[in-house]
Design a protein around this motif. Sequence first.
Motif, PDB file in Angstrom:
ATOM      1  N   LEU A  81       4.088  -2.965   5.577  1.00 46.90           N
ATOM      2  CA  LEU A  81       3.671  -2.607   4.217  1.00 46.90           C
ATOM      3  C   LEU A  81       2.831  -1.333   4.230  1.00 46.90           C
ATOM      4  O   LEU A  81       3.015  -0.448   3.391  1.00 46.90           O
ATOM      5  CB  LEU A  81       2.891  -3.747   3.566  1.00 46.90           C
ATOM      6  N   ILE A  82       1.923  -1.234   5.187  1.00 54.72           N
ATOM      7  CA  ILE A  82       1.101  -0.017   5.309  1.00 54.72           C
ATOM      8  C   ILE A  82       1.997   1.184   5.579  1.00 54.72           C
ATOM      9  O   ILE A  82       1.841   2.243   4.965  1.00 54.72           O
ATOM     10  CB  ILE A  82       0.027  -0.186   6.409  1.00 54.72           C
ATOM     11  N   GLU A  83       2.959   1.024   6.487  1.00 51.15           N
ATOM     12  CA  GLU A  83       3.874   2.124   6.827  1.00 51.15           C
ATOM     13  C   GLU A  83       4.643   2.600   5.594  1.00 51.15           C
ATOM     14  O   GLU A  83       4.757   3.797   5.367  1.00 51.15           O
ATOM     15  CB  GLU A  83       4.853   1.707   7.927  1.00 51.15           C
ATOM     16  N   THR A  84       5.169   1.660   4.809  1.00 48.34           N
ATOM     17  CA  THR A  84       5.956   2.065   3.644  1.00 48.34           C
ATOM     18  C   THR A  84       5.077   2.566   2.504  1.00 48.34           C
ATOM     19  O   THR A  84       5.436   3.530   1.832  1.00 48.34           O
ATOM     20  CB  THR A  84       6.859   0.916   3.138  1.00 48.34           C
ATOM     21  N   SER A  85       3.925   1.935   2.311  1.00 44.70           N
ATOM     22  CA  SER A  85       3.042   2.329   1.210  1.00 44.70           C
ATOM     23  C   SER A  85       2.447   3.719   1.424  1.00 44.70           C
ATOM     24  O   SER A  85       2.220   4.453   0.468  1.00 44.70           O
ATOM     25  CB  SER A  85       1.905   1.320   1.048  1.00 44.70           C
ATOM     26  N   PHE A  86       2.179   4.057   2.681  1.00 43.19           N
ATOM     27  CA  PHE A  86       1.541   5.332   2.985  1.00 43.19           C
ATOM     28  C   PHE A  86       2.461   6.238   3.810  1.00 43.19           C
ATOM     29  O   PHE A  86       1.988   7.091   4.559  1.00 43.19           O
ATOM     30  CB  PHE A  86       0.210   5.091   3.719  1.00 43.19           C
ATOM     31  N   ALA A  87       3.776   6.064   3.616  1.00 48.22           N
ATOM     32  CA  ALA A  87       4.765   6.839   4.375  1.00 48.22           C
ATOM     33  C   ALA A  87       4.622   8.342   4.154  1.00 48.22           C
ATOM     34  O   ALA A  87       4.852   9.135   5.071  1.00 48.22           O
ATOM     35  CB  ALA A  87       6.174   6.381   4.011  1.00 48.22           C
ATOM     36  N   ALA A  88       4.237   8.738   2.958  1.00 47.19           N
ATOM     37  CA  ALA A  88       4.091  10.163   2.661  1.00 47.19           C
ATOM     38  C   ALA A  88       2.806  10.740   3.250  1.00 47.19           C
ATOM     39  O   ALA A  88       2.650  11.953   3.340  1.00 47.19           O
ATOM     40  CB  ALA A  88       4.105  10.392   1.149  1.00 47.19           C
ATOM     41  N   GLY A  89       1.917   9.868   3.681  1.00 49.20           N
ATOM     42  CA  GLY A  89       0.636  10.313   4.224  1.00 49.20           C
ATOM     43  C   GLY A  89       0.698  10.614   5.707  1.00 49.20           C
ATOM     44  O   GLY A  89       1.736  10.463   6.364  1.00 49.20           O
ATOM     45  N   SER A  90      -0.429  10.996   6.232  1.00 44.11           N
ATOM     46  CA  SER A  90      -0.526  11.357   7.650  1.00 44.11           C
ATOM     47  C   SER A  90      -0.516  10.118   8.541  1.00 44.11           C
ATOM     48  O   SER A  90      -0.893   9.023   8.119  1.00 44.11           O
ATOM     49  CB  SER A  90      -1.811  12.153   7.888  1.00 44.11           C
ATOM     50  N   ILE A  91      -0.114  10.320   9.780  1.00 45.68           N
ATOM     51  CA  ILE A  91      -0.117   9.246  10.770  1.00 45.68           C
ATOM     52  C   ILE A  91      -1.547   8.783  11.029  1.00 45.68           C
ATOM     53  O   ILE A  91      -1.788   7.611  11.314  1.00 45.68           O
ATOM     54  CB  ILE A  91       0.598   9.684  12.074  1.00 45.68           C
ATOM     55  N   GLU A  92      -2.512   9.688  10.879  1.00 47.02           N
ATOM     56  CA  GLU A  92      -3.919   9.337  11.105  1.00 47.02           C
ATOM     57  C   GLU A  92      -4.390   8.278  10.113  1.00 47.02           C
ATOM     58  O   GLU A  92      -5.094   7.335  10.505  1.00 47.02           O
ATOM     59  CB  GLU A  92      -4.806  10.587  11.010  1.00 47.02           C
ATOM     60  N   ILE A  93      -3.996   8.410   8.865  1.00 48.62           N
ATOM     61  CA  ILE A  93      -4.383   7.421   7.851  1.00 48.62           C
ATOM     62  C   ILE A  93      -3.685   6.096   8.126  1.00 48.62           C
ATOM     63  O   ILE A  93      -4.318   5.033   8.105  1.00 48.62           O
ATOM     64  CB  ILE A  93      -4.058   7.925   6.424  1.00 48.62           C
ATOM     65  N   ARG A  94      -2.389   6.145   8.387  1.00 43.66           N
ATOM     66  CA  ARG A  94      -1.662   4.898   8.665  1.00 43.66           C
ATOM     67  C   ARG A  94      -2.247   4.187   9.881  1.00 43.66           C
ATOM     68  O   ARG A  94      -2.435   2.965   9.857  1.00 43.66           O
ATOM     69  CB  ARG A  94      -0.167   5.186   8.848  1.00 43.66           C
ATOM     70  N   ASN A  95      -2.554   4.931  10.934  1.00 46.13           N
ATOM     71  CA  ASN A  95      -3.119   4.317  12.135  1.00 46.13           C
ATOM     72  C   ASN A  95      -4.507   3.740  11.879  1.00 46.13           C
ATOM     73  O   ASN A  95      -4.838   2.666  12.382  1.00 46.13           O
ATOM     74  CB  ASN A  95      -3.171   5.319  13.291  1.00 46.13           C
ATOM     75  N   THR A  96      -5.307   4.433  11.096  1.00 44.79           N
ATOM     76  CA  THR A  96      -6.640   3.922  10.761  1.00 44.79           C
ATOM     77  C   THR A  96      -6.534   2.630   9.965  1.00 44.79           C
ATOM     78  O   THR A  96      -7.252   1.660  10.238  1.00 44.79           O
ATOM     79  CB  THR A  96      -7.455   4.966   9.977  1.00 44.79           C
ATOM     80  N   LEU A  97      -5.629   2.595   9.003  1.00 46.17           N
ATOM     81  CA  LEU A  97      -5.443   1.380   8.205  1.00 46.17           C
ATOM     82  C   LEU A  97      -4.959   0.225   9.085  1.00 46.17           C
ATOM     83  O   LEU A  97      -5.402  -0.916   8.930  1.00 46.17           O
ATOM     84  CB  LEU A  97      -4.471   1.635   7.052  1.00 46.17           C
ATOM     85  N   LYS A  98      -4.086   0.529  10.027  1.00 48.13           N
ATOM     86  CA  LYS A  98      -3.603  -0.518  10.942  1.00 48.13           C
ATOM     87  C   LYS A  98      -4.726  -0.997  11.856  1.00 48.13           C
ATOM     88  O   LYS A  98      -4.813  -2.190  12.163  1.00 48.13           O
ATOM     89  CB  LYS A  98      -2.414  -0.007  11.760  1.00 48.13           C
ATOM     90  N   LEU A  99      -5.582  -0.088  12.308  1.00 47.87           N
ATOM     91  CA  LEU A  99      -6.738  -0.493  13.120  1.00 47.87           C
ATOM     92  C   LEU A  99      -7.669  -1.407  12.328  1.00 47.87           C
ATOM     93  O   LEU A  99      -8.166  -2.414  12.849  1.00 47.87           O
ATOM     94  CB  LEU A  99      -7.510   0.734  13.610  1.00 47.87           C
ATOM     95  N   LEU A 100      -7.922  -1.050  11.074  1.00 48.11           N
ATOM     96  CA  LEU A 100      -8.755  -1.892  10.213  1.00 48.11           C
ATOM     97  C   LEU A 100      -8.102  -3.264  10.023  1.00 48.11           C
ATOM     98  O   LEU A 100      -8.783  -4.295  10.035  1.00 48.11           O
ATOM     99  CB  LEU A 100      -8.989  -1.217   8.859  1.00 48.11           C
ATOM    100  N   LEU A 101      -6.788  -3.261   9.874  1.00 49.47           N
ATOM    101  CA  LEU A 101      -6.050  -4.508   9.725  1.00 49.47           C
ATOM    102  C   LEU A 101      -6.182  -5.365  10.978  1.00 49.47           C
ATOM    103  O   LEU A 101      -6.489  -6.561  10.908  1.00 49.47           O
ATOM    104  CB  LEU A 101      -4.582  -4.195   9.439  1.00 49.47           C
ATOM    105  N   ASP A 102      -5.982  -4.752  12.151  1.00 50.30           N
ATOM    106  CA  ASP A 102      -6.092  -5.473  13.427  1.00 50.30           C
ATOM    107  C   ASP A 102      -7.485  -6.086  13.606  1.00 50.30           C
ATOM    108  O   ASP A 102      -7.628  -7.182  14.152  1.00 50.30           O
ATOM    109  CB  ASP A 102      -5.814  -4.546  14.618  1.00 50.30           C
TER     110      ASP A 102
END
Length: 181
Positions: free
Chosen positions: A61-82
Amino acid sequence: MRDVTIVKRYAEALFEVAENRDIVEIVKAELHTAKQVAQNDAAFLRYLSEPKISLDKKKALIETSFAAGSIEIRNTLKLLLDAGRISSIPQVADVFQTLYDEKQGTAQATVYSVRALSEAEKKTVAATFAKKLDKKAVSIDNKIDPTLLGGLKVRIGNTIYDSSIKNQLTRIERNLVNVSK
């Protein structure tokens, strides 16, 4: 206190990565968008916080929701999720903004007033506080607070400058009570 320190670490790490890659402005804007989503879309956070949903589905969901954004934001959100801290997105964004402001020599101010300030009044308040705080500039976010009676209340970071009539009347009342004792 511990949560504040942890949130600050995420923001500092993201800021450092963004600086090294020279994308601070982009990451700041994307993080602001993530903050808006977290604050305005309760279903999004509920889904990401639901223990019955697999971590892989949440990350998708994070990947698709923030697909247009930078990998840095997606990775940060995934880290927060983890780490089970996905609800900390707004705080991470706020700390990131503070780090950005410090680097730029600027500050963010929330100005509470009885009525909306004119552009000239905003400029005057911004210039006054920029000089007072030794900053290049102060960005003003004006909020209407009819309980003030008059005057202004300015919040910059954790500091509040209260020149409202309500506060002045409270101080006069306190002084009168102390004198009469």
